[in-house]
Design an enzyme around this catalytic site. Structure first.
Site, mmCIF file in Angstrom:
data_model
loop_
_atom_site.group_PDB
_atom_site.id
_atom_site.type_symbol
_atom_site.label_atom_id
_atom_site.label_comp_id
_atom_site.label_asym_id
_atom_site.label_seq_id
_atom_site.Cartn_x
_atom_site.Cartn_y
_atom_site.Cartn_z
ATOM 1 N N SER A 108 55.230 28.525 29.549
ATOM 2 C CA SER A 108 54.785 28.207 28.190
ATOM 3 C C SER A 108 55.173 29.270 27.156
ATOM 4 C CB SER A 108 53.267 28.012 28.161
ATOM 5 O OG SER A 108 52.604 29.203 28.516
ATOM 6 N N LYS B 237 43.727 28.123 24.872
ATOM 7 C CA LYS B 237 44.678 28.899 24.068
ATOM 8 C C LYS B 237 44.287 28.879 22.579
ATOM 9 C CE LYS B 237 48.613 28.268 27.195
ATOM 10 N NZ LYS B 237 49.953 27.709 27.395
#
Length: 819
Positions: free
Chosen positions: A690, A733
Site C-alpha cells: 500500500s 488508516k
C-alpha cells in the site's frame, strides 16, 4: 500293497528272505526294534492274529494305521513299513480285551496281503541295517546323548536309570531306536524314523526331531515358571490385601472408605449425565469397589469418576432474552462497538423466536486495548450466562486443548473441559483470548485441535482424550479474540464469524475516558469523585501527547498515574481537598510529552511524502523520503523494508521511468543518478504494497524538485501502468491520519465502498480524495509553482518505443522486434 506316503531310502540295507506273519494294525503307536511295549488289543481281527502267532512261531508283524479312526482297516489304511515282533506274553482281561507284551525285532516291509480266516497274513521282506562307523556317526551319537539328557531333564516320565541305560548302548542303530521309542512324537514323525533304514539318515532324523522336542519342552518349562511366579505374586498380594483389610477394620478406616463409596454412589445416581457417561460411571465405580483403597490404580479411577461427576453435562443457566435489557447492559459497559453489539442482539432475538440455536462462534479482531475481552464479559452479563476466559497465548501443545490419555501418570483433561468445570454450567460465554498467539512444535498443533471445538457441526460430540467420552459443546457461546488474522490458520478462520473492532477516534477516547476510565481509576486509587476533576482539554492533551494507540489501555494507565499523584496530594492536604486537572498541569503530573501531536512535516519538503500504514496496533503515519545523488542508476532502499515493499519501490521507479517524457525528464535521467528511498524508524520492520503511490510521489518530487503538500497523506498500491489498486484497513488508516493532523487523504477509487465504515465526525475533518491513477495522485500531492506545468503537453510526449533504443551496427532492428 500299500505304498508308503513317507519317502524311504532303501540304500545300504539287507533284503532278507520273505516270510509270512500275522498282521497286527496299531492305532497311534509305532513299535521300534529292540523295544518292548505293552499293547492292549480289543479288535477281533487283532486278537485272532495274536492267538495265531502264539500258537505258531510267536511272531507278529506290527504296522501303524494311516488313520487311527478306521475300525476295520484295509490294506490301503496301513503303512507298508513296520516291525517284526516277538510275542512275549498274552493275557486275557475280564472285559474281553487282551494285553500283549511284545518285543520289536527287525524292520520289515509288507510285500503282499493274504486274507486268512478273519485276519491278514502279510508277506514280509525284512530290512536290516548294516553296521557302520564314521566320525559323522560318532558326532551324531554324542549330540543325541546330550539332547536326550536335556529332554529327560524336562520330561519327568523318563528317569535317570533309563537315560543311563540308553547312553550305555554301544550300537548306534539300537540306541536310536530305543530313544525314538521313548519320545512323545507324532505317528508320522516316528514312522519317518522307523523307515530310515540307513544309519546316518536315521541318526540325523532322530537328532532333528529330538532337538525340536527339547525346544518345545524348554519353552513349556519357561511358561510354567512364569505362570507359577505370577500365581505366587497374586497369592501374596491377596494375602497382604487381606491383612490390610483386617488392620483397616481394627482402625476403622475401612468403614470410612465404605462410607466414601456409598456417598460416591449416591452422587452417581443423582448426577444427570449423558447415557454414555452414565454407563462409563457404572463400569468405573464397579471397578473401584473391587480395588484396595491404598492402590495407585484406585486413586486414578476415583479421580476419573470425580471429573465426570463435576462436569456440568446437562446443567444450564437460564439465558436473558430481553433485547432491550441486553442492549442497555452492552451500552453501559462499552462505548461504540456497534457491530458486535448488533450481532449479540441478533443472536438473542433468534434464540427467543426458535427457543434453540447452536451457540455462535464470534472472532473479535482488533488492535490491543479496544475492549475485545471486556466485551466478551459484557456479553455474558447481557445474556445472563456464566463467563470463563482461557488465554491461548503461547499454547503449543495439542494436549492443552484435548487433554492426555489416562495411561499417562498425572493425566488431566484439556483446558476446554477444565474451564467448563469452573463455569458450572454447560452454556457459558467462553472467551478464547489471543487465539492468534498459538504456536506449533513437535507436540502437535493446538489450532488443529480447536477445529473441532469451534465447528458448530462437530462440537456436539467433542471428545477429550482423558474423558474418552463425547461432550456436547453446542450450547457454549464461544468468543475468540485476536490482534491479527494472518496468524490464524484459514480452516480455523472459516469456522468463525469475524467481526473487526477498529481503533477509537479522539472523540470516542474522550467519551470512554469520561464515562468509564476516570471513574474506574478514581475508585481503584481510593479517591472520591469530589477529590479530582479532569477537564476535557486535559484528557485530550493526554490522548494527543502521551499516548499513540488504537485502544485506550495506555490512556487508562496515564490517568491512573495522575490519580496516584493526586492521591498523594489529598493525603497531605486533607481528604476534602479538590484538585482540578487541566491541560496546563498535565506536564507536571506526567512529565515531558512522549509524542508530538500532528506528526506531519512542519513545512512542505521535496521528496518527503506522508503515507499511511496498518499494523496490529491500528493505523500509523509513515513518512517516506527520497533523495537524488550522482551515481550510476542504482536504487537504494533502507528502513528495514520487506520484500513486498521493496518490489513496490521497484514498480514505482519503473513507472516513473516509463513516464519520464510526460514528467519533462530526460529519457536517460536514471543513468547518472542514484535514487535513495528511506522510511524512518529503521528498527521497525515494514512491509506491504500500500506504500506504492507514496514511494512514487517521493521519487517524482525528488526528480522534479516540486515539494509535496504536507497536509496530504496517501495510501494505495501502484502498477507499472500507474493504476492505483485498493488497499485494506482503510478505517484504521484514516483514524491515524486524523490523529496526525492530516486534512486530506488520497485513497484508491475502488475503496469508495469502505468509506461508510468511517465515523461521520472524522469525515468532517478529513477530506477523502478518490484517485484512479498516478497522474491524479501527482496533481493533488505536488505543489507546482504558478505558471509551470507538472506534465508536458501531449504533443511533446512521444510514446517511448523500441526504436528509441540506440542500435548496434551489427544488429539490425528487425532482430530486436523478432526477439
Amino acid at each position: 500293497m500299500m505304498l508308503n506316503p513317507l519317502k524311504m531310502d532303501l540304500r545300504d540295507m539287507d533284503y532278507g528272505e520273505r516270510r509270512y506273519y500275522p498282521l497286527l494294525p496299531l492305532r497311534d503307536v509305532v513299535v521300534f526294534p529292540n523295544v518292548v511295549v505293552p499293547l492292549f488289543v480289543g479288535r477281533d481281527k487283532s486278537i485272532k492274529a495274536l492267538e495265531y502267532a502264539l500258537s505258531h512261531e510267536k511272531r507278529v508283524f506290527m504296522s501303524a494305521q494311516t488313520d487311527a479312526k478306521v475300525d476295520n482297516p484295509s490294506p490301503k489304511d496301513i503303512f507298508a513299513f513296520g516291525t517284526v515282533g516277538a510275542v512275549l506274553q498274552l493275557l486275557k482281561l475280564p472285559d474281553g480285551t487282551v494285553k500283549a507284551l511284545i518285543e520289536g525285532k527287525e524292520r520289515g516291509v509288507i510285500e503282499n496281503f493274504v486274507d486268512k480266516q478273519g485276519f491278514f497274513m502279510v508277506e514280509i521282506s525284512e530290512r536290516a541295517t548294516r553296521p557302520a562307523a564314521s566320525p559323522e556317526i560318532e558326532a551324531l551319537v554324542r549330540s543325541i546323548h546330550d539332547s536326550f539328557e536335556e529332554y529327560a531333564k524336562y520330561n519327568n516320565k523318563i528317569g535317570k536309570e533309563i537315560v543311563s541305560a540308553v547312553i550305555s548302548i554301544e550300537d548306534p542303530g539300537r540306541m536310536a531306536d530305543t530313544i525314538a521309542g521313548h519320545l512323545a512324537l507324532k505317528v508320522s514323525d516316528k514312522q519317518e524314523i522307523l523307515e530310515a533304514v540307513e544309519l546316518t539318515q536315521r541318526l540325523n532324523k532322530l537328532f532333528e526331531k529330538l532337538g525340536g522336542e527339547v525346544d518345545i519342552l524348554r519353552l513349556e518349562h519357561r511358561l510354567r515358571s512364569r505362570v507359577k511366579k505370577q500365581m505366587e505374586k497374586t497369592q501374596k498380594d491377596y494375602y497382604l490385601n487381606e491383612q490390610i483389610r483386617a488392620i483397616q477394620k481394627e482402625m476403622g478406616t475401612k468403614d470410612d472408605f465404605k462410607a466414601e463409596l456409598d456417598e460416591l454412589e449416591k452422587k452417581i445416581k443423582s448426577k444427570k449425565v449423558s447415557k454414555e457417561a452414565h454407563l462409563r460411571l457404572k463400569q468405573e465405580f464397579k471397578k473401584l469397589k473391587m480395588m484396595s483403597p491404598m492402590s495407585a490404580e484406585a486413586a486414578v479411577v476415583r479421580n476419573y469418576i470425580d471429573w465426570i461427576i463435576d462436569l456440568p453435562w446437562l446443567d444450564k443457566t437460564r439465558s436473558r432474552l430481553q433485547i432491550e435489557e441486553a442492549e442497555t447492559i452492552l451500552d453501559e459497559d462499552h462505548y461504540g462497538l456497534e457491530k458486535p453489539k448488533e450481532r449479540i442482539v441478533e443472536y438473542l432475538a433468534v434464540q427467543r423466536l426458535t427457543q434453540k440455536i447452536k451457540g455462535p462462534i464470534l472472532c473479535l479482531v482488533g488492535p490491543p486495548g479496544v475492549g475485545k475481552t471486556s466485551l466478551a464479559k459484557s456479553v455474558a452479563r447481557a445474556t445472563g450466562r456464566n463467563f470463563i476466559r482461557l488465554s491461548l497465548g503461547g499454547v503449543r501443545d495439542e494436549a492443552e486443548i484435548r487433554g492426555h490419555r489416562r495411561t499417562y501418570i498425572g493425566a488431566m483433561p484439556g483446558k476446554i473441559i477444565q474451564f467448563l468445570k469452573k463455569a458450572k454450567s454447560n452454556n457459558p460465554v467462553f472467551c478464547l483470548d489471543e487465539v492468534d498467539k498459538m504456536s506449533t512444535d513437535f507436540r502437535g498443533d493446538p489450532s488443529a485441535a480447536l477445529l473441532e471445538v469451534l465447528d458448530p457441526e462437530q462440537n456436539v460430540a467433542f471428545n477429550d482424550h482423558y474423558l474418552d467420552l463425547d461432550y456436547d459443546l453446542s450450547d457454549v457461546f464461544f468468543i475468540t479474540t485476536a490482534n491479527n488474522l494472518h496468524n490464524i490458520p484459514i480452516p480455523l478462520q472459516d469456522r468463525m464469524e469475524i467481526i473487526r473492532l477498529p481503533g477509537y477516534t479522539e472523540l470516542e477516547k474522550l467519551s470512554i475516558a469520561k464515562q468509564f476510565l476516570v471513574k474506574k481509576q478514581i475508585g481503584q486509587n481510593g479517591l472520591k469523585p469530589e477529590n479530582i476533576v479532569f477537564t476535557d482539554s486535559a484528557i485530550l492533551q493526554i490522548i494527543r501527547t502521551y499516548t499513540s494507540e488504537a485502544g485506550v489501555r495506555n490512556l487508562e494507565r496515564e490517568i491512573s498515574s495522575i490519580c496516584r499523584k493526586v492521591a498523594k496530594e489529598v493525603v497531605r492536604g486533607g481528604e476534602d481537598a479538590t484538585i482540578s486537572v487541566k491541560a496546563q498541569s498535565i506536564q507536571k503530573y506526567l512529565g515531558v510529552p512522549k509524542y508530538r501531536y500532528g506528526r506531519t512535516e512542519e513545512k512542505n519538503c521535496v521528496g518527503v511524502t506522508t503515507g499511511l500504514a496498518w499494523t496490529d496496533v491500528g493505523g500509523e503515519i509513515l513518512q517516506t523520503e527520497a533523495t537524488i545523488m550522482p551515481g550510476k542508476g542504482n536504487l537504494v532502499l533502507t528502513g528495514k523494508l520487506g520484500e513486498v515493499m521493496q518490489e513496490s519501490a521497484q514498480a514505482a521507479l519503473s513507472y516513473v521511468r516509463s513516464r519520464a517524457r510526460n514528467l519533462k525528464l530526460p529519457d536517460n535521467f536514471y543513468e547518472k543518478v542514484d535514487i535513495h528511498i528511506h522510511v524512518p524508524e529503521g528498527a521497525t520492520p515494514k512491509d506491504g504494497p500500500s506504500a506504492g503511490i507514496t514511494i512514487a510521489t517521493s521519487i517524482v518530487s525528488a526528480l522534479t524538485r516540486y515539494p509535496v503538500d504536507r497536509d496530504i497523506a496517501m495510501t494505495g498500491e501502484i502498477t507499472l501502468r500507474g493504476r492505483v489498486l485498493p488497499i485494506g484497513g482503510l478505517k484504521e488508516k484514516i483514524l491515524a491520519a486524523h490523529r496526525g493532523g492530516v486534512t486530506k487523504v488520497l485513497i484508491p477509487i475502488e475503496n469508495k465502498k469502505d468509506i461508510v465504515e468511517i465515523p461521520k465526525k472524522i469525515l468532517k475533518k478529513v477530506e477523502l480524495v478518490l484517485v484512479e491513477n498516478m497522474d491524479d495522485v501527482l496533481r493533488e500531492a505536488l505543489i507546482v509553482e504558478e505558471g509551470k506545468e507538472l506534465f508536458a503537453p501531449e504533443e511533446e510526449c512521444k510514446p517511448f518505443c523500441f526504436t528509441d533504443i540506440p542500435q548496434m551496427e551489427e544488429s539490425p532492428p528487425t532482430s530486436i522486434m523478432a526477439h
